[in-house]
Scaffold this active site. Structure first.
Site, mmCIF file in Angstrom:
data_model
loop_
_atom_site.group_PDB
_atom_site.id
_atom_site.type_symbol
_atom_site.label_atom_id
_atom_site.label_comp_id
_atom_site.label_asym_id
_atom_site.label_seq_id
_atom_site.Cartn_x
_atom_site.Cartn_y
_atom_site.Cartn_z
ATOM 1 N N ILE A 1 12.883 47.676 -12.068
ATOM 2 C CA ILE A 1 14.029 46.769 -12.168
ATOM 3 C C ILE A 1 14.059 46.092 -13.534
ATOM 4 O O ILE A 1 15.116 45.987 -14.174
ATOM 5 C CB ILE A 1 13.988 45.723 -11.036
ATOM 6 C CG1 ILE A 1 14.145 46.418 -9.676
ATOM 7 C CG2 ILE A 1 15.072 44.668 -11.235
ATOM 8 C CD1 ILE A 1 13.920 45.511 -8.480
ATOM 9 N N GLU B 1 11.468 30.906 2.654
ATOM 10 C CA GLU B 1 12.785 31.412 3.026
ATOM 11 C C GLU B 1 12.867 31.590 4.541
ATOM 12 O O GLU B 1 11.869 31.961 5.161
ATOM 13 C CB GLU B 1 13.062 32.744 2.320
ATOM 14 C CG GLU B 1 13.196 32.609 0.816
ATOM 15 C CD GLU B 1 13.598 33.920 0.132
ATOM 16 O OE1 GLU B 1 13.805 34.937 0.833
ATOM 17 O OE2 GLU B 1 13.684 33.929 -1.106
ATOM 18 N N HIS C 1 19.053 34.954 -1.529
ATOM 19 C CA HIS C 1 18.357 36.244 -1.610
ATOM 20 C C HIS C 1 19.362 37.400 -1.499
ATOM 21 O O HIS C 1 19.264 38.262 -0.614
ATOM 22 C CB HIS C 1 17.297 36.368 -0.525
ATOM 23 C CG HIS C 1 16.166 37.273 -0.914
ATOM 24 N ND1 HIS C 1 14.869 37.052 -0.569
ATOM 25 C CD2 HIS C 1 16.144 38.425 -1.630
ATOM 26 C CE1 HIS C 1 14.084 38.007 -1.041
ATOM 27 N NE2 HIS C 1 14.850 38.864 -1.701
ATOM 28 N N ALA D 1 19.665 42.446 -3.377
ATOM 29 C CA ALA D 1 19.945 43.819 -2.923
ATOM 30 C C ALA D 1 21.220 43.903 -2.100
ATOM 31 O O ALA D 1 21.505 44.936 -1.498
ATOM 32 C CB ALA D 1 18.774 44.335 -2.093
#
Length: 531
Positions: free
Chosen positions: A154, A263, A281, A284
């Site tokens: 990434i 989270e 989040h 993706a």
């Protein structure tokens, strides 16, 4: 009887159809993952489980999974799966490591732009009927320096996109070589240099013991005044409280966070601070990425159930069923050899050579290679698996070579791994004895015969009297029991090594006492997955 798959999280209709088209029975219950009790009641009826992040595959759930053969995670992160428990039960755990790389990289770039121009606050202000044009003075990205922490899959995409924005890119990554940096068109730097120079900092590393709070209060204090920090990787990489204080003081001009230490994040020191962009989040979360990983995991699970093919497994190599019976101990050995070298190496790796001797040279070398490379790289990236490891190594510019030779020496076959960094060369060799147990037989060209245990200590010293007594005495005084003690030396009076298999991981304070004795050059605690 057709195999049965349970899908307990949201997956696309196309992914569900893949199972049906291949004659696999599917039970699609996308909300079931949130009902732990009901999931535990029925999990024993299925051969496979397809999940995203909502389903928590705990040890308790795995105990109830009496027929489960494979778990497929649509995505890269498997924090919600107890992999050791699955391994003990003989359940394969698969993921889809490359399906959302572009999406996550694009989100990081978007967040960087948002914080550079204060877009969320300006939007909220304008929606409220205000026209505060002078309040939202931004900064350009062009000609600014972007510091990328982690230039892997990434991170390298982020580097490429940032160059397109005419930014100067510097990167810190223990595995980044000069050749790879040149190929990416970026500058490889040490962390302190990056902190001092970067106008923007973005993180793209997994959360490990080495990376936890990599941007600590101390590190944040070293950053350039006015820096903006982006984290779309993992919560826990940045000390959120320290960053909040730096924003309040004005040292840090802004931050953009997609991930948080806890989270779901219902509260954080970063919430409600000026010029802090936060998202739940979403790295993706694009339709393309979600579709890609869903289709990939469905194909992988179906292939395994129908043909036995294993792809992107985190706890098993990609080999056929026939090969696995013979190669199992050798794959374990290959992983241990790579793990040994990985735990010993903190510098960028330039090249890896794997020598296969005798019987080892006749096996599935791709699987053995992958096991070695995964073992090496798992220290820096715990999400690395036996399939993704060679790809990740190639992306990092690491040159991998293999050598095959007929049986030479006292063993029917062995594997030797040699790693070259920009400073040194290290090697370790091992074999599998007739009892099926892997052993280390050579370290740094010094012959040994070391049993491999879960917790080990490796030391170097000069070959002088009293070393064994000193080492054994300190460990004994501090309650560290030695299961196996192996010694080796190059020449009398020359370099010597010791490899100890101990009962339990020793505290760093105990190792410091060994170091303080003055008789040892290197003292390193190591851990191996021997299950």
């Amino acid at each position: 009887m057709a195999p049965k798959v349970l899908i307990s999280d949201e997956l696309s209709d196309a992914a569900v159809q893949i199972f049906r088209d291949r004659g696999i029975e599917v039970d699609f219950q996308p909300k079931l993952g949130k009902d732990k009790e009901k999931l535990a009641e029925i999990i024993g009826n299925y051969d496979a489980l397809a999940i995203r992040s909502a389903t928590k595959v705990t040890e308790k759930l795995i105990e109830q999974a009496t027929n489960l053969k494979v778990i497929g995670r649509a995505g890269i992160g498997v924090d919600n799966v107890d992999i050791p428990a699955a391994s003990k039960k003989g359940i394969i755990v698969m993921n889809t490591p490359f399906g959302n790389s572009i999406t996550t990289a694009e989100h990081a770039i978007s967040m960087m732009m948002a914080v550079a121009r204060q877009i969320p606050e300006a939007s909220a202000s304008t929606h409220a009927g205000k026209w505060e044009k002078s309040r939202f003075m931004g900064v350009e990205l062009t000609a600014k320096t972007l510091g990328v922490i982690g230039a892997g899959n990434i991170g390298s995409i982020v580097c490429d996109r940032a160059k397109g924005l005419r930014m100067k890119v510097v990167a810190y990554d223990p595995f980044l070589t000069e050749d790879r940096a040149t190929q990416l068109g970026i500058e490889k730097v040490e962390l302190d240099d990056l902190l001092a120079r970067a106008d923007f900092i973005t993180l793209h590393v997994p959360l490990t013991d080495a990376t936890r709070n990599i941007l600590s209060a101390e590190a944040i204090a070293k950053t350039k005044p006015g820096v903006r920090i982006v984290n779309c990787a993992r919560g826990g990489l940045v000390d959120e409280a320290a960053l909040a204080e730096a924003i309040k003081s004005g040292h840090v001009a802004g931050a953009a966070f997609d991930v948080f230490e806890v989270e779901p994040a219902t509260e954080s020191p970063l919430f409600n601070l000026p010029n802090v962009v936060v998202t739940p989040h979403l790295g993706a979360s694009t339709s393309e990425a979600q579709e890609n990983v869903a289709l990939q995991v469905a194909e992988q699970i179906a292939d395994y159930l129908l043909t036995g093919a294993v792809t992107n497994a985190l706890n098993m190599p990609s080999v056929t069923a026939e090969e696995a019976k013979i190669m199992g101990p050798w794959i374990k050995l290959a992983g241990h050899l790579g793990n040994f070298i990985g735990q010993m190496t903190n510098e960028p790796i330039v090249a890896i050579n794997i020598l296969f001797d005798g019987v080892a040279s006749t096996m599935n070398l791709k699987a053995l290679n992958s096991a070695v490379i995964a073992g090496i790289m798992r220290k820096f990236n715990p999400d690395t698996n036996l399939v993704s490891a060679p790809v990740i190594a190639k992306d990092r510019g690491i040159k991998i070579s293999t050598t095959q030779q007929d049986a030479a020496g006292a063993f029917e076959g062995y594997i030797k791994v040699t790693v070259t960094t920009e400073q040194r060369t290290r090697s370790v060799a091992g074999t599998v004895f007739s009892d099926g147990k892997p052993r280390f037989i050579q370290i740094k060209e010094i012959n040994v015969d070391a049993e491999i245990g879960a917790d080990m200590i490796y030391t170097t010293n000069k070959d002088v009297p009293g070393v064994i007594g000193t080492l054994g005495g300190i460990l004994g005084e501090n309650g560290v029991n030695i299961a196996n003690f192996t010694l080796g030396r190059a020449d009398q009076g020359g370099e010597a090594i010791a490899v100890l298999y101990v009962d339990g991981r020793p505290d760093e304070a105990v190792l410091d006492k060994v170091r303080a004795s003055g008789k040892f050059g290197q003292v390193t605690a190591m851990h191996f997955d021997v299950n």
